[in-house]
Design an enzyme around this catalytic site. Structure first.
Site, PDB file in Angstrom:
ATOM      1  N   LYS A 180       0.823  -1.211   0.000  1.00 44.64           N
ATOM      2  CA  LYS A 180       0.000   0.000   0.000  1.00 44.64           C
ATOM      3  C   LYS A 180       0.855   1.258   0.000  1.00 44.64           C
ATOM      4  O   LYS A 180       0.653   2.167  -0.787  1.00 44.64           O
ATOM      5  CB  LYS A 180      -0.926   0.030   1.229  1.00 44.64           C
ATOM      6  CG  LYS A 180      -1.861  -1.163   1.353  1.00 44.64           C
ATOM      7  CD  LYS A 180      -2.819  -1.008   2.530  1.00 44.64           C
ATOM      8  CE  LYS A 180      -2.158  -1.033   3.897  1.00 44.64           C
ATOM      9  NZ  LYS A 180      -1.610  -2.336   4.299  1.00 44.64           N
ATOM     10  N   ARG A 236      -9.413   0.970   9.080  1.00 43.35           N
ATOM     11  CA  ARG A 236      -9.047  -0.402   9.401  1.00 43.35           C
ATOM     12  C   ARG A 236     -10.146  -1.108  10.185  1.00 43.35           C
ATOM     13  O   ARG A 236      -9.985  -2.280  10.499  1.00 43.35           O
ATOM     14  CB  ARG A 236      -7.788  -0.397  10.256  1.00 43.35           C
ATOM     15  CG  ARG A 236      -6.499  -0.691   9.473  1.00 43.35           C
ATOM     16  CD  ARG A 236      -5.381  -0.576  10.477  1.00 43.35           C
ATOM     17  NE  ARG A 236      -4.158  -1.232  10.206  1.00 43.35           N
ATOM     18  CZ  ARG A 236      -3.087  -0.660   9.637  1.00 43.35           C
ATOM     19  NH1 ARG A 236      -3.149   0.560   9.174  1.00 43.35           N
ATOM     20  NH2 ARG A 236      -1.966  -1.333   9.528  1.00 43.35           N
ATOM     21  N   ARG A 277      12.062  -5.959   5.238  1.00 42.19           N
ATOM     22  CA  ARG A 277      11.779  -4.596   4.789  1.00 42.19           C
ATOM     23  C   ARG A 277      12.554  -3.534   5.561  1.00 42.19           C
ATOM     24  O   ARG A 277      12.720  -3.622   6.766  1.00 42.19           O
ATOM     25  CB  ARG A 277      10.277  -4.374   4.988  1.00 42.19           C
ATOM     26  CG  ARG A 277       9.774  -3.025   4.588  1.00 42.19           C
ATOM     27  CD  ARG A 277       8.293  -3.066   4.403  1.00 42.19           C
ATOM     28  NE  ARG A 277       7.541  -3.026   5.647  1.00 42.19           N
ATOM     29  CZ  ARG A 277       6.222  -2.849   5.683  1.00 42.19           C
ATOM     30  NH1 ARG A 277       5.535  -2.732   4.580  1.00 42.19           N
ATOM     31  NH2 ARG A 277       5.600  -2.819   6.836  1.00 42.19           N
ATOM     32  N   ARG A 316      11.252  -0.945  10.833  1.00 42.92           N
ATOM     33  CA  ARG A 316      10.160  -0.664  11.757  1.00 42.92           C
ATOM     34  C   ARG A 316      10.199  -1.627  12.944  1.00 42.92           C
ATOM     35  O   ARG A 316      10.489  -2.800  12.785  1.00 42.92           O
ATOM     36  CB  ARG A 316       8.816  -0.825  11.037  1.00 42.92           C
ATOM     37  CG  ARG A 316       8.490   0.335  10.150  1.00 42.92           C
ATOM     38  CD  ARG A 316       7.289   0.066   9.290  1.00 42.92           C
ATOM     39  NE  ARG A 316       6.146  -0.501  10.010  1.00 42.92           N
ATOM     40  CZ  ARG A 316       4.910  -0.488   9.537  1.00 42.92           C
ATOM     41  NH1 ARG A 316       4.647   0.066   8.370  1.00 42.92           N
ATOM     42  NH2 ARG A 316       3.935  -1.033  10.214  1.00 42.92           N
ATOM     43  N   ARG A 372      -0.467  -8.458  13.686  1.00 44.09           N
ATOM     44  CA  ARG A 372      -1.001  -7.513  12.689  1.00 44.09           C
ATOM     45  C   ARG A 372      -1.909  -8.244  11.705  1.00 44.09           C
ATOM     46  O   ARG A 372      -2.937  -7.720  11.284  1.00 44.09           O
ATOM     47  CB  ARG A 372       0.154  -6.803  11.961  1.00 44.09           C
ATOM     48  CG  ARG A 372       0.812  -5.744  12.839  1.00 44.09           C
ATOM     49  CD  ARG A 372       2.233  -5.447  12.410  1.00 44.09           C
ATOM     50  NE  ARG A 372       2.313  -4.687  11.183  1.00 44.09           N
ATOM     51  CZ  ARG A 372       3.422  -4.602  10.439  1.00 44.09           C
ATOM     52  NH1 ARG A 372       4.525  -5.239  10.807  1.00 44.09           N
ATOM     53  NH2 ARG A 372       3.419  -3.880   9.348  1.00 44.09           N
TER      54      ARG A 372
HETATM   55  P1  AMP Z   1       0.890   0.667   9.113  1.00 40.84           P
HETATM   56  O1  AMP Z   1       2.074   1.520   8.895  1.00 40.84           O
HETATM   57  O2  AMP Z   1      -0.306   1.088   8.320  1.00 40.84           O
HETATM   58  O3  AMP Z   1       1.181  -0.801   8.974  1.00 40.84           O
HETATM   59  O4  AMP Z   1       0.473   0.869  10.653  1.00 40.84           O
HETATM   60  C1  AMP Z   1       1.362   0.547  11.718  1.00 40.84           C
HETATM   61  C2  AMP Z   1       0.604   0.421  13.036  1.00 40.84           C
HETATM   62  O5  AMP Z   1      -0.039   1.660  13.354  1.00 40.84           O
HETATM   63  C3  AMP Z   1      -0.533  -0.602  13.029  1.00 40.84           C
HETATM   64  O6  AMP Z   1      -0.087  -1.916  13.277  1.00 40.84           O
HETATM   65  C4  AMP Z   1      -1.401  -0.056  14.160  1.00 40.84           C
HETATM   66  O7  AMP Z   1      -0.831  -0.316  15.431  1.00 40.84           O
HETATM   67  C5  AMP Z   1      -1.318   1.441  13.933  1.00 40.84           C
HETATM   68  N1  AMP Z   1      -2.351   1.922  12.974  1.00 40.84           N
HETATM   69  C6  AMP Z   1      -2.132   2.482  11.745  1.00 40.84           C
HETATM   70  N2  AMP Z   1      -3.280   2.819  11.156  1.00 40.84           N
HETATM   71  C7  AMP Z   1      -4.266   2.454  12.011  1.00 40.84           C
HETATM   72  C8  AMP Z   1      -5.684   2.521  11.971  1.00 40.84           C
HETATM   73  N3  AMP Z   1      -6.333   3.033  10.910  1.00 40.84           N
HETATM   74  N4  AMP Z   1      -6.369   2.052  13.036  1.00 40.84           N
HETATM   75  C9  AMP Z   1      -5.748   1.538  14.124  1.00 40.84           C
HETATM   76  N5  AMP Z   1      -4.414   1.425  14.228  1.00 40.84           N
HETATM   77  C10 AMP Z   1      -3.669   1.885  13.183  1.00 40.84           C
END
Ligand code: AMP
Length: 216
Positions: A14, A88, A127, A161, A172
């Site tokens: 994404k 989400r 990554r 990360r 996740r």
């Molecule tokens: P991402 O970079 O999108 O994989 O997000 C990393 C982490 O941020 C996720 O595993 C969640 O802990 C938190 N996070 C990001 N976006 C959301 C969302 N829309 N709702 C809840 N938690 C989020």
């Protein structure tokens, strides 16, 4: 002006595809993950509250992420929004609909990036990204040309990360299947869903997404 959601499990690509759309079309990427990581590294009160939740791969509360999106939507103006990692959950999806309504805008398409779970583990555990320009790399499939130096901007600030490890990834994925995957049906029922093969080559995925965006 198009507003789209990129939907898919962690590691589906994404962020990579969102960055391409920003470059090609001047769209605005709204990544709640990036916003939360910024909050975390700034050491703000909110950042401290979400750090532990994020590091173990759980979702932060709807209230927090909806608040972040609301702030950004109000202050931005451009050639459409790419929602990356948001919504989400179903309450987040409802809230986004209401926020866009209030701004007199609509959601044009939800692009589901389909990938199989085994591929995700391999993608995520190798990554790393450039802390300066955000370019995404992979130990095996896309290493930097010069070890430790970003190909794009020359920075040596390459980062992994905290939640890109196998334990956090399992959590996740579980969160994705339990809470996020129902959005596929939700947007299908709204007539917004388009599905692309997220396992194809990066350029092919971009072409497939462009086709969705340019559909009359
Ligand atoms: P991402 O970079 O999108 O994989 O997000 C990393 C982490 O941020 C996720 O595993 C969640 O802990 C938190 N996070 C990001 N976006 C959301 C969302 N829309 N709702 C809840 N938690 C989020």
């Amino acid at each position: 002006m198009l507003n789209i959601i990129l939907l898919g499990p962690p590691g589906a690509g994404k962020g990579t595809q969102a960055k391409r759309l920003v470059e090609e079309r001047g769209m605005i990427q709204l990544s709640t993950g990036d916003m939360l990581r910024e909050a975390k590294s700034s050491g703000s009160e909110m950042g401290r509250r979400v750090a532990e939740v994020m590091d173990r791969g759980a979702l932060v509360t709807d209230e927090i992420v909806i608040g972040l999106i609301e702030e950004r939507l109000a202050g931005s103006d451009g050639a459409g929004f790419i929602f990356d990692g948001f919504p989400r959950t179903l309450p987040q999806a409802d809230a986004l609909g209401q926020l866009l309504d209030r701004l007199g805008q609509k959601l044009d398409a939800v692009v589901e990036m389909q990938v199989d779970d085994a591929a995700l583990v391999a993608r995520i555990t190798g990554r790393f990204t450039c802390g300066s320009c955000g370019e995404v790399y992979h130990d095996v499939t896309k290493p930097t040309k010069v070890r430790g130096v970003c190909d794009v901007c020359g920075s040596t600030d390459l980062k992994r990360r905290a939640d890109d490890n196998e334990d956090a990834l399992k959590q996740r994925l579980m969160e994705y299947y339990k809470k996020t995957s129902p959005l596929i049906g939700y947007y299908y029922a709204k007539g917004k869903l388009a599905t692309v093969d997220g396992l194809a080559e990066m350029d092919e995925v971009s072409v497939a997404i462009r086709k969705v965006l340019d559909k009359p």
